[in-house]
Design a protein around this motif. Sequence first.
Motif, mmCIF file in Angstrom:
data_model
loop_
_atom_site.group_PDB
_atom_site.id
_atom_site.type_symbol
_atom_site.label_atom_id
_atom_site.label_comp_id
_atom_site.label_asym_id
_atom_site.label_seq_id
_atom_site.Cartn_x
_atom_site.Cartn_y
_atom_site.Cartn_z
ATOM 1 N N ALA A 79 0.637 -1.365 -0.278
ATOM 2 C CA ALA A 79 -0.063 0.210 0.022
ATOM 3 C C ALA A 79 1.137 1.782 0.022
ATOM 4 O O ALA A 79 0.670 2.228 -0.720
ATOM 5 C CB ALA A 79 -0.858 -0.022 1.330
ATOM 6 N N VAL A 80 2.116 0.808 0.672
ATOM 7 C CA VAL A 80 3.284 2.460 0.343
ATOM 8 C C VAL A 80 3.690 2.461 -0.591
ATOM 9 O O VAL A 80 3.687 3.567 -1.127
ATOM 10 C CB VAL A 80 4.032 2.129 1.782
ATOM 11 C CG1 VAL A 80 5.131 3.624 1.807
ATOM 12 C CG2 VAL A 80 3.173 2.191 3.347
ATOM 13 N N LYS A 81 3.790 1.778 -1.123
ATOM 14 C CA LYS A 81 4.556 1.825 -2.213
ATOM 15 C C LYS A 81 3.654 1.603 -3.444
ATOM 16 O O LYS A 81 3.809 1.558 -4.857
ATOM 17 C CB LYS A 81 5.689 0.483 -3.023
ATOM 18 C CG LYS A 81 6.011 0.310 -1.638
ATOM 19 C CD LYS A 81 7.845 -0.386 -1.302
ATOM 20 C CE LYS A 81 8.896 -0.263 -1.201
ATOM 21 N NZ LYS A 81 10.367 -1.501 -0.908
ATOM 22 N N ARG A 82 2.040 1.594 -3.434
ATOM 23 C CA ARG A 82 1.364 1.561 -4.072
ATOM 24 C C ARG A 82 1.086 0.588 -6.227
ATOM 25 O O ARG A 82 1.522 0.827 -6.494
ATOM 26 C CB ARG A 82 1.100 2.445 -4.722
ATOM 27 C CG ARG A 82 0.882 4.130 -4.220
ATOM 28 C CD ARG A 82 0.592 4.783 -5.099
ATOM 29 N NE ARG A 82 0.584 6.409 -3.937
ATOM 30 C CZ ARG A 82 0.474 7.599 -4.017
ATOM 31 N NH1 ARG A 82 0.610 7.946 -5.487
ATOM 32 N NH2 ARG A 82 -0.123 8.537 -3.268
ATOM 33 N N GLU A 83 2.065 -0.707 -4.869
ATOM 34 C CA GLU A 83 1.615 -1.758 -5.659
ATOM 35 C C GLU A 83 0.360 -2.465 -6.243
ATOM 36 O O GLU A 83 -0.153 -2.487 -4.899
ATOM 37 C CB GLU A 83 3.044 -2.825 -4.747
ATOM 38 C CG GLU A 83 4.451 -2.189 -4.984
ATOM 39 C CD GLU A 83 5.122 -3.006 -6.386
ATOM 40 O OE1 GLU A 83 4.687 -3.097 -7.450
ATOM 41 O OE2 GLU A 83 6.360 -1.991 -6.699
ATOM 42 N N ARG A 84 0.656 -2.990 -6.834
ATOM 43 C CA ARG A 84 -0.810 -3.636 -7.603
ATOM 44 C C ARG A 84 -0.299 -5.267 -7.421
ATOM 45 O O ARG A 84 0.448 -5.387 -7.691
ATOM 46 C CB ARG A 84 -1.723 -2.891 -8.496
ATOM 47 C CG ARG A 84 -2.328 -1.436 -8.415
ATOM 48 C CD ARG A 84 -2.819 -1.579 -9.694
ATOM 49 N NE ARG A 84 -3.220 0.002 -9.984
ATOM 50 C CZ ARG A 84 -3.643 -0.175 -10.390
ATOM 51 N NH1 ARG A 84 -4.654 -0.848 -11.992
ATOM 52 N NH2 ARG A 84 -4.062 1.532 -10.927
ATOM 53 N N LEU A 85 -1.899 -6.172 -7.026
ATOM 54 C CA LEU A 85 -1.794 -7.551 -6.842
ATOM 55 C C LEU A 85 -1.275 -7.775 -8.020
ATOM 56 O O LEU A 85 -2.045 -7.554 -9.501
ATOM 57 C CB LEU A 85 -2.787 -8.226 -6.566
ATOM 58 C CG LEU A 85 -3.195 -7.760 -4.883
ATOM 59 C CD1 LEU A 85 -4.084 -8.922 -4.204
ATOM 60 C CD2 LEU A 85 -1.903 -9.174 -3.919
ATOM 61 N N PRO A 86 -0.922 -8.908 -8.697
ATOM 62 C CA PRO A 86 -0.449 -9.706 -10.423
ATOM 63 C C PRO A 86 -1.917 -9.448 -10.911
ATOM 64 O O PRO A 86 -2.948 -9.721 -9.981
ATOM 65 C CB PRO A 86 0.423 -10.360 -9.819
ATOM 66 C CG PRO A 86 0.838 -10.483 -8.824
ATOM 67 C CD PRO A 86 -0.439 -10.349 -7.974
ATOM 68 N N ARG A 87 -2.201 -9.701 -12.317
ATOM 69 C CA ARG A 87 -3.234 -10.472 -13.065
ATOM 70 C C ARG A 87 -3.135 -11.282 -13.629
ATOM 71 O O ARG A 87 -2.177 -11.681 -13.896
ATOM 72 C CB ARG A 87 -3.619 -8.620 -13.489
ATOM 73 C CG ARG A 87 -4.311 -7.386 -12.439
ATOM 74 C CD ARG A 87 -4.445 -6.280 -13.619
ATOM 75 N NE ARG A 87 -5.017 -5.481 -13.492
ATOM 76 C CZ ARG A 87 -5.176 -4.535 -13.762
ATOM 77 N NH1 ARG A 87 -5.826 -4.378 -14.700
ATOM 78 N NH2 ARG A 87 -5.706 -3.029 -12.666
ATOM 79 N N GLY A 88 -4.155 -12.083 -13.708
ATOM 80 C CA GLY A 88 -3.903 -13.270 -15.313
ATOM 81 C C GLY A 88 -3.702 -14.331 -13.794
ATOM 82 O O GLY A 88 -3.480 -14.508 -13.767
ATOM 83 N N ARG A 89 -4.996 -15.256 -14.835
ATOM 84 C CA ARG A 89 -5.986 -16.639 -14.038
ATOM 85 C C ARG A 89 -4.096 -17.443 -14.184
ATOM 86 O O ARG A 89 -4.328 -18.347 -13.441
ATOM 87 C CB ARG A 89 -6.611 -17.618 -14.996
ATOM 88 C CG ARG A 89 -8.033 -16.251 -15.233
ATOM 89 C CD ARG A 89 -9.331 -17.282 -16.104
ATOM 90 N NE ARG A 89 -10.654 -16.811 -15.834
ATOM 91 C CZ ARG A 89 -11.379 -16.994 -15.948
ATOM 92 N NH1 ARG A 89 -11.166 -18.191 -16.321
ATOM 93 N NH2 ARG A 89 -12.875 -15.988 -16.154
ATOM 94 N N ARG A 90 -3.586 -17.628 -15.251
ATOM 95 C CA ARG A 90 -2.194 -18.633 -15.546
ATOM 96 C C ARG A 90 -1.116 -18.057 -14.593
ATOM 97 O O ARG A 90 -0.579 -18.750 -13.538
ATOM 98 C CB ARG A 90 -2.398 -18.780 -16.782
ATOM 99 C CG ARG A 90 -0.097 -18.903 -16.462
ATOM 100 C CD ARG A 90 0.221 -19.474 -17.831
ATOM 101 N NE ARG A 90 -0.964 -20.320 -18.951
ATOM 102 C CZ ARG A 90 -0.723 -20.421 -20.205
ATOM 103 N NH1 ARG A 90 0.458 -20.538 -20.797
ATOM 104 N NH2 ARG A 90 -1.691 -21.066 -20.607
ATOM 105 N N THR A 91 -1.337 -16.504 -13.901
ATOM 106 C CA THR A 91 -0.702 -16.636 -12.732
ATOM 107 C C THR A 91 -0.814 -16.799 -11.300
ATOM 108 O O THR A 91 0.500 -16.952 -10.726
ATOM 109 C CB THR A 91 0.009 -15.089 -13.345
ATOM 110 O OG1 THR A 91 0.126 -14.835 -14.550
ATOM 111 C CG2 THR A 91 1.255 -14.336 -12.180
#
Length: 366
Positions: A79-91
Amino acid sequence: MSTATPPRPGPPSAPATAPGPAPSRSRLAFDWRVRFAALAVIWGFSFLLIKVGTHGFAPFQVTFGRLLFGTAVLAVAMAVKRERLPRGRRTWAHLTVAAFLLNALPFSLFAYAELTIPSTLAGICNATSPLWGMALSLVALSEDRPTRRRVAGLGIGFLGVLTVLGAWQGFSGLDFTGTAMALLASLSYPVGWIYVRRTLAGSSSSHLALTGAQLLVATLQLALITPLFTTLPTSFPALPLLSVFVLGALGTGLAILLQYGVVAEVGPTTGTMVTYFIPVIATAAGVTLLDEELTWNTPVGALIILAGAALTQSRARKPADGRPKSADGRSKPAGSRPKPAAGQPTSAGGQSTPAVDRPKSAAGQP
């Protein structure tokens, strides 16, 4: 993780700021050494914390709490670094397997193992992971060719395992089930590394995002499994609860962030050296704080294991022309780069996958 995500450049219109004074070399060296020492202590004490945690809670509950608190720390960092969770079903499918092999399975096995074996033995068994990684890489990774030095290290390392277990005494006084669980947990790590190396190479997500997602999935796995094998605790004793909290928040969450900084600043070769301090600290903690018995073959065998593990991670020296040698002893072209040993992270510019090239896996530490 081998490196932290590089900072993104600001917009062209961003105002320039006056550069501050550059930190001295001694200041930088002091900083990374302090973090390196903190990382070794935190991971070394993890086995003591697991032991104390199982005094008040079931092993699956200890693992679930550890993952829950560790995920919370990484969620704050993301949250501090404003990172987002990965996307994509395979990932996410690959992260589910990685979470099981690198977190849910080994964490649970170590917790169950320490019901019947001392934390010192668990910490020493954890040091066999580089040996398992070397052995598996010979079969699963065609690019990891064996050298005489690495094969010798593999043999020396397993000789150390037999020394720790007291093979000449017929393994008398040894709890076979608990020891087998600890060794299986150590084997699970390199299996997970190889899997991620084959499946998640080239992911566009940052190391922090992948690790946070991996811990989140592992937490969900334990949330599903724990109620099937345990009942809700009738009490929450203070010391075991504090141990589980520290194990998760520091030993799993904060340790990953510390590892980011150390590897990014001094490189993966120095960063992975922390692995060799973990069994030493785990043994010292177990003997001094838990009054665990220590016989001569335990520290001697641990030293042999560490020597063998160091050999399996070593690389051939460069010849006089400065170019690395190939497996057949001939110099490689000047533009070629040596590939890392199994479980050995690569540099910031040479990682093959954002989630596997890291010591003990950033989300797969002890």
